[in-house]
Motif scaffolding. Structure first.
Motif, PDB file in Angstrom:
ATOM      1  N   ILE A  45       1.068  -0.862   0.334  1.00 52.38           N
ATOM      2  CA  ILE A  45       0.321   0.301   0.291  1.00 52.38           C
ATOM      3  C   ILE A  45       0.506   1.437  -0.273  1.00 52.38           C
ATOM      4  O   ILE A  45       0.185   1.943  -0.958  1.00 52.38           O
ATOM      5  N   ASN A  46       1.352   1.071   1.229  1.00 52.38           N
ATOM      6  CA  ASN A  46       3.053   2.498   0.619  1.00 52.38           C
ATOM      7  C   ASN A  46       3.582   2.672  -0.191  1.00 52.38           C
ATOM      8  O   ASN A  46       3.369   3.657  -0.629  1.00 52.38           O
ATOM      9  N   SER A  57      -2.035   6.696 -11.816  1.00 55.04           N
ATOM     10  CA  SER A  57      -2.666   6.022 -13.082  1.00 55.04           C
ATOM     11  C   SER A  57      -4.145   5.208 -12.072  1.00 55.04           C
ATOM     12  O   SER A  57      -3.912   5.052 -11.282  1.00 55.04           O
ATOM     13  N   GLU A  58      -5.294   5.428 -13.820  1.00 58.96           N
ATOM     14  CA  GLU A  58      -6.256   4.771 -12.718  1.00 58.96           C
ATOM     15  C   GLU A  58      -6.167   3.375 -12.927  1.00 58.96           C
ATOM     16  O   GLU A  58      -6.537   3.003 -11.858  1.00 58.96           O
ATOM     17  N   GLN A  59      -5.294   2.777 -13.156  1.00 61.36           N
ATOM     18  CA  GLN A  59      -4.850   1.252 -12.989  1.00 61.36           C
ATOM     19  C   GLN A  59      -4.291   1.211 -11.526  1.00 61.36           C
ATOM     20  O   GLN A  59      -4.861  -0.348 -10.636  1.00 61.36           O
ATOM     21  N   ARG A  60      -3.271   2.042 -10.598  1.00 57.79           N
ATOM     22  CA  ARG A  60      -2.600   1.730  -9.881  1.00 57.79           C
ATOM     23  C   ARG A  60      -3.737   1.651  -8.842  1.00 57.79           C
ATOM     24  O   ARG A  60      -3.807   1.279  -7.407  1.00 57.79           O
ATOM     25  N   THR A  63      -5.759  -0.679  -8.581  1.00 59.23           N
ATOM     26  CA  THR A  63      -4.956  -2.138  -8.038  1.00 59.23           C
ATOM     27  C   THR A  63      -4.948  -1.729  -6.476  1.00 59.23           C
ATOM     28  O   THR A  63      -5.040  -2.304  -5.576  1.00 59.23           O
ATOM     29  N   LEU A  64      -4.976  -0.122  -5.905  1.00 58.41           N
ATOM     30  CA  LEU A  64      -4.769   0.053  -4.402  1.00 58.41           C
ATOM     31  C   LEU A  64      -6.186  -0.660  -3.887  1.00 58.41           C
ATOM     32  O   LEU A  64      -6.220  -0.962  -2.362  1.00 58.41           O
ATOM     33  N   ALA A  65      -6.963  -0.021  -4.557  1.00 56.72           N
ATOM     34  CA  ALA A  65      -8.482   0.111  -3.769  1.00 56.72           C
ATOM     35  C   ALA A  65      -8.809  -1.272  -3.637  1.00 56.72           C
ATOM     36  O   ALA A  65      -9.358  -1.940  -2.449  1.00 56.72           O
ATOM     37  N   TYR A  66      -8.578  -2.364  -4.465  1.00 56.91           N
ATOM     38  CA  TYR A  66      -8.186  -3.545  -3.800  1.00 56.91           C
ATOM     39  C   TYR A  66      -7.596  -4.737  -3.231  1.00 56.91           C
ATOM     40  O   TYR A  66      -8.300  -4.901  -2.686  1.00 56.91           O
ATOM     41  N   ILE A  67      -6.588  -4.091  -3.052  1.00 59.91           N
ATOM     42  CA  ILE A  67      -5.870  -4.665  -1.678  1.00 59.91           C
ATOM     43  C   ILE A  67      -5.985  -4.187  -0.370  1.00 59.91           C
ATOM     44  O   ILE A  67      -6.183  -4.560   0.034  1.00 59.91           O
ATOM     45  N   TYR A  68      -6.273  -2.609  -0.501  1.00 61.59           N
ATOM     46  CA  TYR A  68      -7.046  -1.951   0.917  1.00 61.59           C
ATOM     47  C   TYR A  68      -8.561  -3.031   0.735  1.00 61.59           C
ATOM     48  O   TYR A  68      -8.608  -3.986   1.882  1.00 61.59           O
ATOM     49  N   ALA A  69      -9.131  -3.199   0.176  1.00 62.46           N
ATOM     50  CA  ALA A  69     -10.738  -4.281   0.045  1.00 62.46           C
ATOM     51  C   ALA A  69     -10.470  -5.348   0.530  1.00 62.46           C
ATOM     52  O   ALA A  69     -10.832  -6.225   1.368  1.00 62.46           O
ATOM     53  N   ASN A  70      -9.258  -6.605  -0.407  1.00 65.78           N
ATOM     54  CA  ASN A  70      -8.618  -7.918   0.092  1.00 65.78           C
ATOM     55  C   ASN A  70      -8.288  -7.956   1.811  1.00 65.78           C
ATOM     56  O   ASN A  70      -8.703  -9.250   1.918  1.00 65.78           O
ATOM     57  N   ASP A  71      -7.908  -6.295   2.369  1.00 67.13           N
ATOM     58  CA  ASP A  71      -7.199  -6.267   3.680  1.00 67.13           C
ATOM     59  C   ASP A  71      -8.475  -5.719   4.581  1.00 67.13           C
ATOM     60  O   ASP A  71      -8.099  -5.913   5.424  1.00 67.13           O
ATOM     61  N   ASN A  72      -9.750  -6.419   4.045  1.00 67.72           N
ATOM     62  CA  ASN A  72     -11.287  -5.613   4.576  1.00 67.72           C
ATOM     63  C   ASN A  72     -10.759  -4.303   5.115  1.00 67.72           C
ATOM     64  O   ASN A  72     -11.448  -3.821   6.653  1.00 67.72           O
ATOM     65  N   HIS A  74     -12.640  -1.436   3.733  1.00 60.83           N
ATOM     66  CA  HIS A  74     -13.749  -1.322   2.655  1.00 60.83           C
ATOM     67  C   HIS A  74     -13.658   0.210   2.388  1.00 60.83           C
ATOM     68  O   HIS A  74     -13.892   0.674   1.970  1.00 60.83           O
ATOM     69  N   MET A  75     -13.336   1.118   3.541  1.00 62.27           N
ATOM     70  CA  MET A  75     -13.237   2.423   3.652  1.00 62.27           C
ATOM     71  C   MET A  75     -12.561   3.343   2.814  1.00 62.27           C
ATOM     72  O   MET A  75     -12.805   4.061   2.090  1.00 62.27           O
ATOM     73  N   GLN A  76     -11.303   2.462   3.384  1.00 55.93           N
ATOM     74  CA  GLN A  76     -10.158   3.258   2.318  1.00 55.93           C
ATOM     75  C   GLN A  76     -10.058   2.888   1.283  1.00 55.93           C
ATOM     76  O   GLN A  76      -9.795   3.255   0.212  1.00 55.93           O
ATOM     77  N   ALA A  77     -11.228   1.822   0.429  1.00 55.85           N
ATOM     78  CA  ALA A  77     -10.271   1.117  -1.047  1.00 55.85           C
ATOM     79  C   ALA A  77     -11.665   2.351  -1.138  1.00 55.85           C
ATOM     80  O   ALA A  77     -12.039   2.526  -2.548  1.00 55.85           O
ATOM     81  N   LEU A  78     -13.200   2.449  -0.956  1.00 54.44           N
ATOM     82  CA  LEU A  78     -13.719   3.688  -1.106  1.00 54.44           C
ATOM     83  C   LEU A  78     -13.389   4.763  -1.556  1.00 54.44           C
ATOM     84  O   LEU A  78     -14.111   5.932  -2.152  1.00 54.44           O
ATOM     85  N   ASN A  79     -12.482   5.259  -0.998  1.00 54.30           N
ATOM     86  CA  ASN A  79     -12.582   6.502  -0.390  1.00 54.30           C
ATOM     87  C   ASN A  79     -10.936   6.976  -1.861  1.00 54.30           C
ATOM     88  O   ASN A  79     -11.243   8.384  -2.505  1.00 54.30           O
ATOM     89  N   ILE A  80     -10.692   5.708  -2.454  1.00 52.47           N
ATOM     90  CA  ILE A  80      -9.450   6.090  -3.590  1.00 52.47           C
ATOM     91  C   ILE A  80     -11.133   5.926  -5.032  1.00 52.47           C
ATOM     92  O   ILE A  80     -10.443   7.036  -6.120  1.00 52.47           O
ATOM     93  N   ILE A  81     -11.500   5.230  -4.853  1.00 52.21           N
ATOM     94  CA  ILE A  81     -12.820   5.223  -6.043  1.00 52.21           C
ATOM     95  C   ILE A  81     -14.068   5.706  -6.365  1.00 52.21           C
ATOM     96  O   ILE A  81     -14.183   5.481  -6.935  1.00 52.21           O
ATOM     97  N   GLY A  82     -14.628   5.848  -4.910  1.00 55.59           N
ATOM     98  CA  GLY A  82     -15.298   6.313  -4.836  1.00 55.59           C
ATOM     99  C   GLY A  82     -16.542   5.485  -4.843  1.00 55.59           C
ATOM    100  O   GLY A  82     -15.906   3.704  -4.796  1.00 55.59           O
ATOM    101  N   ILE A  83     -18.459   5.496  -4.622  1.00 59.37           N
ATOM    102  CA  ILE A  83     -18.801   4.790  -4.660  1.00 59.37           C
ATOM    103  C   ILE A  83     -20.204   4.634  -5.693  1.00 59.37           C
ATOM    104  O   ILE A  83     -21.641   4.180  -5.573  1.00 59.37           O
ATOM    105  N   GLU A  84     -19.884   5.438  -6.574  1.00 57.69           N
ATOM    106  CA  GLU A  84     -20.468   6.201  -7.707  1.00 57.69           C
ATOM    107  C   GLU A  84     -20.907   5.230  -8.213  1.00 57.69           C
ATOM    108  O   GLU A  84     -20.003   4.443  -8.828  1.00 57.69           O
TER     109      GLU A  84
END
Length: 245
Positions: A45-46, A57-60, A63-72, A74-84
């Motif tokens: 993540i760092n 990079s949108e792709q990166r 990936t960062l959001a996925y790693i956050y989500a995979n580590d439970n 979830h709020m951090q993941a959504l802060n990166i890519i949004g909820i829309e």
């Protein structure tokens, strides 16, 4: 002359900045690879966060959001890519939004994202997630559509994991769909307990150790045949001795 010197200094400054940025990027790319080898989630993540700052990079980002989500996280993941809901999102971004919104108990928003995934690539696992969420939001008819699709398309080797017990366990995906069908059957017609029990029994035939189906079956049987209350035992009142005046 002063103008020439100033321009040279500015040029050297830009070259130095470009070299520094390039060196930093190489450093964090190497750091990222090493953290992946070590399985260090915080390090990954760092590294990705620093790389995103250096070269967004949108792709990166996905990936960062996925790693956050995979580590439970979830709020951090959504802060990166949004909820829309965004049809231009990558499959990975939509997946992260769907599972994170579900984990954060936002079923209506999660359904929107799962529907996008299902439209792009319909499969039995996505159908199960949609059916389960639609039951939660009070849409049994919508859930039944996904359930019927899932029962037809669930293969024998497909499994679904449950976590309501201390020890997680897996059951055939078809059994999981039959359990949902029993719940929806009862929700659509509260008098059709026998119909709901039929699906619970079918699920348990596929996997007798399906704990959740067993609990649902027991609850339905209790509704059908409520336990007879034991007659209340009346204890005679003890008479005390009268006090003499």
């Amino acid at each position: 002359m002063k103008k020439i010197v100033f321009a040279l200094l500015i040029g050297i400054s830009f070259i130095g900045t470009a070299q520094t940025k390039s060196e930093l990027q190489k450093h964090y790319e190497a750091f990222y690879k090493q953290m992946r080898l070590q399985g260090d989630v915080n390090g990954i993540i760092n590294a990705l966060t620093h790389l995103n700052i250096l070269t967004p990079s949108e792709q990166r980002n996905d990936t960062l959001a996925y790693i956050y989500a995979n580590d439970n996280q979830h709020m951090q993941a959504l802060n990166i890519i949004g909820i829309e809901k965004n049809d231009s999102d990558s499959d990975l971004a939509v997946q992260v939004k769907a599972i994170s919104l579900k984990a954060l108990n936002q079923p209506k928003r999660a359904i929107e994202q799962f529907e996008v995934l299902y439209k792009r690539n319909p499969n039995a696992f996505l159908a199960y997630e949609l059916a389960d969420l639609k039951i939660q939001v009070g849409d049994p008819n919508g859930a039944m559509v996904n359930i019927e699709y899932g029962i037809i398309n669930a293969k024998d080797d497909m499994k679904y994991a449950f976590y309501e017990r201390q020890q997680p366990y897996e059951v055939p995906l078809k059994a999981a769909f039959l359990h949902l069908k029993g719940l929806v059957t009862f929700n659509l017609d509260r008098d059709n307990i026998d119909g709901a029990l039929t699906y619970m029994n079918e699920a348990l035939l596929l996997d007798p150790n399906f704990n959740l189906a067993s609990l649902s079956k027991q609850a339905l049987e209790n509704k059908k045949n409520p336990p007879v209350a034991e007659p209340e035992t009346i204890v005679p009142e003890k008479k005390g001795k009268k006090k003499k005046n």
